[in-house]
Design a protein around this motif. Structure first.
Motif, short mmCIF file in Angstrom:
data_model
loop_
_atom_site.label_atom_id
_atom_site.label_comp_id
_atom_site.label_asym_id
_atom_site.label_seq_id
_atom_site.Cartn_x
_atom_site.Cartn_y
_atom_site.Cartn_z
N LEU A 125 -17.41 -8.45 -13.61
CA LEU A 125 -17.85 -9.86 -13.55
C LEU A 125 -17.70 -10.59 -14.95
CD1 LEU A 125 -18.99 -12.21 -12.11
CD2 LEU A 125 -21.45 -11.05 -12.43
N TYR A 126 -18.31 -9.73 -16.00
CA TYR A 126 -18.58 -10.05 -17.38
C TYR A 126 -17.16 -10.44 -17.86
CZ TYR A 126 -19.31 -10.19 -22.34
OH TYR A 126 -19.41 -10.53 -23.68
N GLN A 127 -15.99 -9.51 -17.47
CA GLN A 127 -14.75 -9.51 -18.02
C GLN A 127 -14.03 -10.87 -17.48
OE1 GLN A 127 -13.19 -5.99 -16.71
NE2 GLN A 127 -13.83 -4.64 -18.62
N ALA A 128 -14.50 -11.21 -16.25
CA ALA A 128 -14.00 -12.41 -15.37
C ALA A 128 -14.49 -13.50 -16.19
CB ALA A 128 -14.33 -12.34 -13.91
N LYS A 129 -15.61 -13.51 -16.57
CA LYS A 129 -16.32 -14.61 -17.34
C LYS A 129 -15.42 -15.04 -18.65
CE LYS A 129 -20.26 -15.84 -14.72
NZ LYS A 129 -20.54 -17.20 -14.37
N GLU A 130 -15.35 -13.75 -19.39
CA GLU A 130 -14.63 -13.74 -20.54
C GLU A 130 -13.18 -14.42 -20.47
OE1 GLU A 130 -17.25 -13.14 -22.83
OE2 GLU A 130 -15.70 -12.17 -24.03
N ALA A 131 -12.73 -14.24 -19.43
CA ALA A 131 -11.22 -14.38 -19.03
C ALA A 131 -10.95 -15.67 -18.68
CB ALA A 131 -10.74 -13.55 -18.01
N GLY A 132 -12.26 -16.26 -18.70
CA GLY A 132 -12.16 -17.99 -18.43
C GLY A 132 -12.90 -18.48 -17.25
N ARG A 133 -13.72 -17.56 -16.69
CA ARG A 133 -14.36 -18.04 -15.25
C ARG A 133 -13.21 -18.41 -14.20
NH1 ARG A 133 -17.31 -19.38 -19.42
NH2 ARG A 133 -19.53 -18.34 -19.65
N ASN A 134 -13.94 -18.53 -12.93
CA ASN A 134 -13.20 -18.87 -11.72
C ASN A 134 -12.32 -17.64 -11.58
OD1 ASN A 134 -12.63 -20.11 -9.36
ND2 ASN A 134 -11.22 -21.66 -10.28
N GLN A 135 -12.82 -16.42 -11.62
CA GLN A 135 -11.66 -15.42 -11.66
C GLN A 135 -12.38 -14.27 -10.90
OE1 GLN A 135 -9.02 -14.68 -14.58
NE2 GLN A 135 -9.33 -16.60 -15.31
N THR A 136 -11.39 -13.33 -10.28
CA THR A 136 -11.97 -12.02 -9.69
C THR A 136 -11.36 -10.80 -10.73
OG1 THR A 136 -10.01 -11.94 -8.19
CG2 THR A 136 -12.28 -13.12 -7.39
N MET A 137 -12.15 -9.91 -10.73
CA MET A 137 -11.86 -8.62 -11.59
C MET A 137 -12.32 -7.36 -10.74
SD MET A 137 -10.25 -9.23 -14.56
CE MET A 137 -9.98 -10.63 -15.72
N LEU A 138 -11.37 -6.42 -10.97
CA LEU A 138 -11.79 -5.22 -10.29
C LEU A 138 -12.09 -4.08 -11.38
CD1 LEU A 138 -12.08 -3.85 -7.38
CD2 LEU A 138 -9.76 -2.70 -7.60
N ALA A 139 -13.20 -3.33 -11.17
CA ALA A 139 -13.61 -2.47 -12.23
C ALA A 139 -12.62 -1.14 -12.15
CB ALA A 139 -15.03 -1.96 -12.07
N LYS A 140 -12.50 -0.63 -13.29
CA LYS A 140 -11.77 0.66 -13.16
C LYS A 140 -12.60 1.73 -12.59
CE LYS A 140 -9.43 0.10 -17.71
NZ LYS A 140 -10.30 -0.62 -18.43
N PRO A 141 -11.88 2.68 -11.96
CA PRO A 141 -12.62 3.72 -11.29
C PRO A 141 -13.42 4.64 -12.12
CG PRO A 141 -10.27 3.78 -10.63
CD PRO A 141 -10.71 2.87 -11.55
N GLU A 142 -14.78 5.04 -11.93
CA GLU A 142 -15.64 5.87 -12.74
C GLU A 142 -14.44 7.10 -13.20
OE1 GLU A 142 -19.79 8.16 -12.51
OE2 GLU A 142 -18.16 8.69 -11.00
N SER A 143 -14.56 7.23 -14.72
CA SER A 143 -14.19 8.13 -15.48
C SER A 143 -14.85 9.53 -15.46
CB SER A 143 -13.65 7.51 -16.84
OG SER A 143 -14.94 7.30 -17.45
N PRO A 198 -9.33 -0.65 -2.71
CA PRO A 198 -9.27 -1.61 -3.93
C PRO A 198 -8.59 -2.90 -3.42
CG PRO A 198 -8.54 0.28 -4.88
CD PRO A 198 -8.80 0.65 -3.35
N GLU A 199 -7.49 -2.78 -2.95
CA GLU A 199 -6.89 -4.14 -2.57
C GLU A 199 -7.62 -4.99 -1.84
OE1 GLU A 199 -5.68 -0.99 -1.72
OE2 GLU A 199 -5.27 -1.03 0.26
N LEU A 200 -8.43 -4.32 -0.74
CA LEU A 200 -9.13 -5.16 0.30
C LEU A 200 -10.18 -5.56 -0.57
CD1 LEU A 200 -9.29 -4.70 4.05
CD2 LEU A 200 -11.79 -4.90 2.81
N VAL A 201 -11.03 -4.80 -1.52
CA VAL A 201 -11.93 -5.54 -2.31
C VAL A 201 -11.54 -6.73 -3.08
CG1 VAL A 201 -13.88 -5.08 -4.01
CG2 VAL A 201 -12.96 -3.09 -2.49
N MET A 202 -10.40 -6.59 -3.45
CA MET A 202 -9.86 -7.73 -4.09
C MET A 202 -9.72 -8.90 -3.36
SD MET A 202 -9.52 -7.81 -7.40
CE MET A 202 -8.53 -8.91 -8.25
N GLN A 203 -9.24 -8.58 -2.20
CA GLN A 203 -8.76 -9.56 -1.16
C GLN A 203 -10.15 -10.42 -0.82
OE1 GLN A 203 -6.30 -7.83 2.04
NE2 GLN A 203 -7.01 -9.57 3.14
#
Ligand code: GTP
Length: 378
Positions: A360-378, A306-311
């Protein structure tokens, strides 16, 4: 005029760009594989038949039959070897060398027999001479590199033949054997072989072009959605079998509609092309970047930490927002939102993509120009 010349050259003398040489080499091996098996099959059919026909015809002495058989035997053995290689090592690198050796042996055989009959005056030389013409036609079709291959097949046997003529003091004008016939045969053979070779090049370039069009997006040159879907399916299979996981990042330009509306589609296209370059430059060679839809892109990472994906997602975001895009409407400031998701367990690729989309939708909702990581599959 220059354009006409270029079209003429592309049509009659097509050439393979250096970047495609390894792929062309592979293509030639495939062609050679098919042709060598065909040639070997024909040899195995025709040479024993000739030997049988001559044995039953009563025109040849036992010694002549024996010598002819001896000269045919190596070619027949080689042909058998080619068939065996095809059966035992279907994917090996043998086809081109095998085909050259087969062509070389065939010409050695025909020239050797011709010399033999010219020397002993058996009256069979003219028939063999026709055989030589036939072999030239066959070998020119076998030559997958045109006249270059013919040179390998003919040079040494030809030199030996000329030396044999001189040593055995056989006059060139013997039994109708004139210089003009072999020369014309060589010219026709070279033209046939070159034409055949250029046909291969054209076929290869067309196939390559078709494959490329089927897998890449014409505007950005990135992988298209269809090709990416196949890659993702393969990645899922690999993850299941070898426990090698991957991650996807969905990236979508912010307020791109405004760029189009304000500056026109052409400028929008310029931005998309430039973005494709920045995306590719932000990931490793083993990762893939694809155009998923209009202004949406997918990055496939062969990594699932996850940390690398965010990076990586953050690196892309900065590569877009950090430097304006040079367009014909002037420099434009553009931003991008990204959502990443790591593939988990045995989930299908669509599920990973869907989670990345949600992020991605959450990143848009949070104001755009952002990166978000999805929660692992439950
Ligand atoms: N120039 C150009 N524009 C494209 C292409 N494909 C899609 N688009 C445009 O991309 C825009 C996408 O707009 P929206 O889906 O409303 O999203 P957006 O304006 O980027 O807004 P957000 O995603 O919510 O930040 C539309 O104007 C499409 O016409 C293309 O190949 N070239």
């Amino acid at each position: 005029m220059r354009d006409k010349l270029q079209t003429f050259q592309e049509y009659y003398f097509p050439s393979v760009p250096p970047a495609l040489h390894p792929e062309f080499e592979h293509f030639q091996q495939q062609v050679a594989r098919r042709l060598s098996v065909l040639a070997a099959g024909l040899i195995l059919l025709i040479l024993p038949l000739f030997q049988l026909f001559e044995t039953t015809s009563g025109h040849f002495s036992t010694t002549a039959l024996y010598h002819q058989g001896q000269m045919r035997l190596p070619v027949v053995v080689l042909a058998m070897l080619v068939i065996m290689l095809r059966l035992l090592r279907p994917q090996g690198q043998w086809p081109r060398p095998a085909m050259l050796t087969l062509g070389f042996a065939l010409i050695c055989m025909v020239l050797g027999m011709l010399l033999y009959h010219l020397h002993w005056g058996t009256g069979y030389a003219m028939t063999l001479f026709s055989g030589l013409v036939m072999s030239l036609a066959v070998t020119s079709i076998l030559a997958t590199r045109g006249s270059r291959d013919l040179l390998i097949i003919y040079l040494i046997p030809g030199l030996f033949f000329i030396a044999g003529l001189a040593l055995l003091e056989i006059p060139l004008r013997s039994e109708g054997l004139t210089l003009i016939v072999p020369l014309m045969t060589v010219v026709i053979g070279v033209i046939l072989a070159e034409n055949h070779y250029r046909g291969f090049v054209t076929m290869f370039l067309l196939t390559h072009h078709l494959k490329r069009s089927a897998t890449t997006d014409p505007l950005t040159g990135l992988l298209n959605r269809r090709a990416t879907q196949s890659i993702l399916d393969l990645e899922c299979a690999r993850a299941k079998r070898h426990d090698l996981h991957f991650a996807v990042i969905m990236a979508d330009l912010d307020r791109f509609k405004r760029v189009n509306d304000q500056y026109g589609h052409e400028v929008g296209d310029e931005v998309l092309r430039e973005l494709a370059g920045r995306l590719s430059a932000s990931v490793r060679k083993e990762d893939s970047v694809a155009r998923w839809g209009g202004e949406e892109f997918l990055v496939l990472l062969r990594e699932d930490r996850p940390e690398l994906v965010m990076q990586v997602a953050e690196k892309i975001r900065q590569a877009v927002a950090g430097q304006s895009f040079a367009t014909k409407a002037g420099p434009l400031s553009i931003t991008i939102s990204l959502g990443g998701a790591c593939h988990t367990g045995e989930e299908p690729a669509e599920a990973t993509i869907s989670r990345a989309d949600t992020a991605l939708y959450q990143a848009k909702e949070a104001g755009r120009n952002q990166t978000m990581l999805a929660k692992p599959e439950s």
